[in-house]
Design an enzyme around this catalytic site. Structure first.
Site, PDB file in Angstrom:
ATOM      1  N   HIS A  12      31.449 -74.641 -64.264  1.00  0.00           N
ATOM      2  CA  HIS A  12      31.573 -73.238 -64.707  1.00  0.00           C
ATOM      3  C   HIS A  12      32.449 -72.473 -63.717  1.00  0.00           C
ATOM      4  O   HIS A  12      31.956 -71.902 -62.749  1.00  0.00           O
ATOM      5  CB  HIS A  12      30.180 -72.607 -64.818  1.00  0.00           C
ATOM      6  CG  HIS A  12      30.175 -71.280 -65.521  1.00  0.00           C
ATOM      7  ND1 HIS A  12      29.394 -71.020 -66.621  1.00  0.00           N
ATOM      8  CD2 HIS A  12      30.859 -70.141 -65.280  1.00  0.00           C
ATOM      9  CE1 HIS A  12      29.593 -69.772 -67.030  1.00  0.00           C
ATOM     10  NE2 HIS A  12      30.480 -69.212 -66.212  1.00  0.00           N
ATOM     11  N   HIS A  14      35.921 -69.845 -63.823  1.00  0.00           N
ATOM     12  CA  HIS A  14      36.873 -69.082 -64.645  1.00  0.00           C
ATOM     13  C   HIS A  14      38.235 -69.047 -63.960  1.00  0.00           C
ATOM     14  O   HIS A  14      38.326 -68.622 -62.807  1.00  0.00           O
ATOM     15  CB  HIS A  14      36.402 -67.643 -64.831  1.00  0.00           C
ATOM     16  CG  HIS A  14      35.172 -67.496 -65.671  1.00  0.00           C
ATOM     17  ND1 HIS A  14      35.225 -67.111 -66.997  1.00  0.00           N
ATOM     18  CD2 HIS A  14      33.856 -67.688 -65.394  1.00  0.00           C
ATOM     19  CE1 HIS A  14      33.987 -67.060 -67.487  1.00  0.00           C
ATOM     20  NE2 HIS A  14      33.139 -67.407 -66.536  1.00  0.00           N
ATOM     21  N   GLY A 170      31.981 -62.267 -71.523  1.00  0.00           N
ATOM     22  CA  GLY A 170      32.225 -60.823 -71.549  1.00  0.00           C
ATOM     23  C   GLY A 170      30.919 -60.051 -71.573  1.00  0.00           C
ATOM     24  O   GLY A 170      29.910 -60.506 -71.028  1.00  0.00           O
ATOM     25  N   HIS A 197      27.910 -68.070 -72.755  1.00  0.00           N
ATOM     26  CA  HIS A 197      27.323 -67.186 -71.741  1.00  0.00           C
ATOM     27  C   HIS A 197      26.147 -66.452 -72.400  1.00  0.00           C
ATOM     28  O   HIS A 197      26.361 -65.661 -73.327  1.00  0.00           O
ATOM     29  CB  HIS A 197      28.333 -66.147 -71.262  1.00  0.00           C
ATOM     30  CG  HIS A 197      29.317 -66.642 -70.247  1.00  0.00           C
ATOM     31  ND1 HIS A 197      30.314 -67.517 -70.549  1.00  0.00           N
ATOM     32  CD2 HIS A 197      29.436 -66.371 -68.918  1.00  0.00           C
ATOM     33  CE1 HIS A 197      31.030 -67.763 -69.451  1.00  0.00           C
ATOM     34  NE2 HIS A 197      30.521 -67.083 -68.445  1.00  0.00           N
ATOM     35  N   GLU A 200      22.273 -63.717 -69.314  1.00  0.00           N
ATOM     36  CA  GLU A 200      22.792 -63.200 -68.045  1.00  0.00           C
ATOM     37  C   GLU A 200      22.596 -61.675 -68.050  1.00  0.00           C
ATOM     38  O   GLU A 200      21.766 -61.161 -67.317  1.00  0.00           O
ATOM     39  CB  GLU A 200      24.282 -63.574 -67.890  1.00  0.00           C
ATOM     40  CG  GLU A 200      24.917 -63.097 -66.592  1.00  0.00           C
ATOM     41  CD  GLU A 200      26.439 -63.298 -66.565  1.00  0.00           C
ATOM     42  OE1 GLU A 200      27.048 -63.445 -67.638  1.00  0.00           O
ATOM     43  OE2 GLU A 200      27.018 -63.266 -65.455  1.00  0.00           O
ATOM     44  N   ASP A 278      31.435 -69.899 -60.942  1.00  0.00           N
ATOM     45  CA  ASP A 278      31.814 -68.755 -61.799  1.00  0.00           C
ATOM     46  C   ASP A 278      33.219 -68.246 -61.434  1.00  0.00           C
ATOM     47  O   ASP A 278      34.177 -68.682 -62.042  1.00  0.00           O
ATOM     48  CB  ASP A 278      30.780 -67.629 -61.725  1.00  0.00           C
ATOM     49  CG  ASP A 278      30.588 -66.930 -63.073  1.00  0.00           C
ATOM     50  OD1 ASP A 278      31.151 -67.398 -64.064  1.00  0.00           O
ATOM     51  OD2 ASP A 278      29.861 -65.917 -63.120  1.00  0.00           O
ATOM     52  N   ASP A 279      33.312 -67.302 -60.497  1.00  0.00           N
ATOM     53  CA  ASP A 279      34.625 -66.717 -60.142  1.00  0.00           C
ATOM     54  C   ASP A 279      34.795 -66.778 -58.625  1.00  0.00           C
ATOM     55  O   ASP A 279      34.574 -65.771 -57.934  1.00  0.00           O
ATOM     56  CB  ASP A 279      34.686 -65.258 -60.606  1.00  0.00           C
ATOM     57  CG  ASP A 279      34.537 -65.131 -62.106  1.00  0.00           C
ATOM     58  OD1 ASP A 279      35.513 -65.401 -62.821  1.00  0.00           O
ATOM     59  OD2 ASP A 279      33.425 -64.788 -62.557  1.00  0.00           O
TER      60      ASP A 279
HETATM   61 ZN   LIG Z   1      31.017 -67.184 -66.353  1.00  0.00          ZN
END
Ligand SMILES: [Zn+2]
Length: 338
Positions: A12, A14, A170, A197, A200, A278-279
């Site tokens: 996962h 991005h 999003g 997603h 969350e 994630d990021d």
């Molecule tokens: Zn994510």
């Protein structure tokens, strides 16, 4: 905390959250774009998070500068190439990289199908150059609404054979999965796997819907599943993968503290939860940090961390023979030929 006998995997990650700050500056200069800082140090506080945000939307706001520099498809190709290169340097043995072509296309009105082609091209070139097996996941950005997501889906479908799965990301709180039922049906018909997603910024019901109606075999985050014991049973029974991102969950206020994060409970209950980033650049972390710093704070023992690594391999969007190849390549790295 990392078992070096097992593949080191991120499921996962991005693309839009792992653009190098140096590259942002170079692209801004190339295309005469104004960023909030002209040096890495000046740009840093506008892009990299120093602490928790109010919510998921506040977190996602950070991504805007990273996509602002995507002035043409070449820029999209470059960031995809560099993200895979950086992931290889991080020591990953397998990467699943996801991106939303409409999100990336939007600041400068690019064609989402061109963006998709550029990302595929950049990721493939880096996979060749740096030897990191990489699979791509196409994201629909739910925040643009179901109609725009249909256009985004079309752009992804133009490259269906180069993508492994379809995702929805999003603003989960305002745009529930129910609005995207038809989109996922088409994605599954195209032969894609599904990850969504959910759980969350929204509740357990979103996780259940993604599994029962959207065909998700993996869930991005899934944190709020912990509120519904019957859902935990469903996740266990169906062998659903949970892509957990500890630091991200803290920064989006999905959890108040890592000590109360449900990951340890997921793993103790034999759910197929994995540890991911994630990021990474937005969050100021990498996968080593998540295993060595975030996971112990969340109560993850070395035995549970090992299980998370096994789960990542088990739930990767790979065929059995591809999975075997990842294992063989890892074993070969462990015992270098004399
Ligand atoms: Zn994510």
């Amino acid at each position: 905390m990392i078992d070096t006998q097992l593949p080191f995997i991120d499921l996962h990650r991005h693309l839009e959250g792992c653009v190098r700050l140096e590259t942002m500056l170079a692209l801004a200069e190339q295309h005469s774009l104004q960023l909030p800082g002209n040096t890495v140090d000046a740009l840093h506080p506008h892009v990299v998070l120093a602490g928790p945000q109010a919510d998921l939307v506040g977190f996602l706001d950070r991504l805007k500068w990273m996509i602002f520099v995507l002035r043409d498809p070449d820029a999209c190709r470059r960031i995809a190439y560099e993200c895979v290169q950086d992931s290889a340097a991080e020591g990953l043995d397998y990467l699943e990289l996801r991106f939303s072509p409409l999100f990336m296309a939007q600041p400068h009105g690019l064609n989402p199908a061109d963006v998709t082609a550029a990302v595929i091209d950049g990721a493939k070139a880096a996979e060749r150059d740096f030897g990191l097996t990489t699979r791509l996941i196409g994201i629909m950005s739910r925040t643009f609404g179901p109609e725009s997501c249909l256009a985004e889906l079309e752009a992804l479908l133009e490259h269906r054979h180069e993508l492994r799965a379809l995702d929805l990301a999003g603003d989960e709180a305002r745009w529930p999965g129910e609005l995207y039922y038809e989109h996922f049906k088409r994605g599954r018909d195209a032969g894609w796997q599904v990850t969504v997603h959910a759980g969350e910024a929204g509740g357990a019901a979103n996780v259940r819907y993604a599994i029962e109606h959207l065909g998700a075999t993996r869930i991005g985050h899934g944190i709020r599943a912990i509120d519904d014991p019957s859902l935990i049973e469903l996740i266990a029974h169906r062998g659903i993968g949970l892509e957990v991102n500890l630091t991200s969950n803290l920064q989006t206020n999905t959890v108040q503290t890592l000590t109360t994060h449900p990951l340890a409970s997921f793993l103790q209950n034999n759910l197929l939860a994995s540890i991911n980033t994630d990021d990474p650049i937005i969050s100021g972390i990498d996968l080593h940090y998540e295993f060595h710093e975030a996971a112990p704070t969340a109560g993850i023992t070395p035995a549970l961390a090992k299980r998370a690594q096994e789960n990542a391999l088990a739930t990767a969007f790979l065929s059995p023979s591809e999975r075997q190849t990842i294992l063989q390549r890892k074993a070969a790295k462990q015992s270098p030929t004399p």
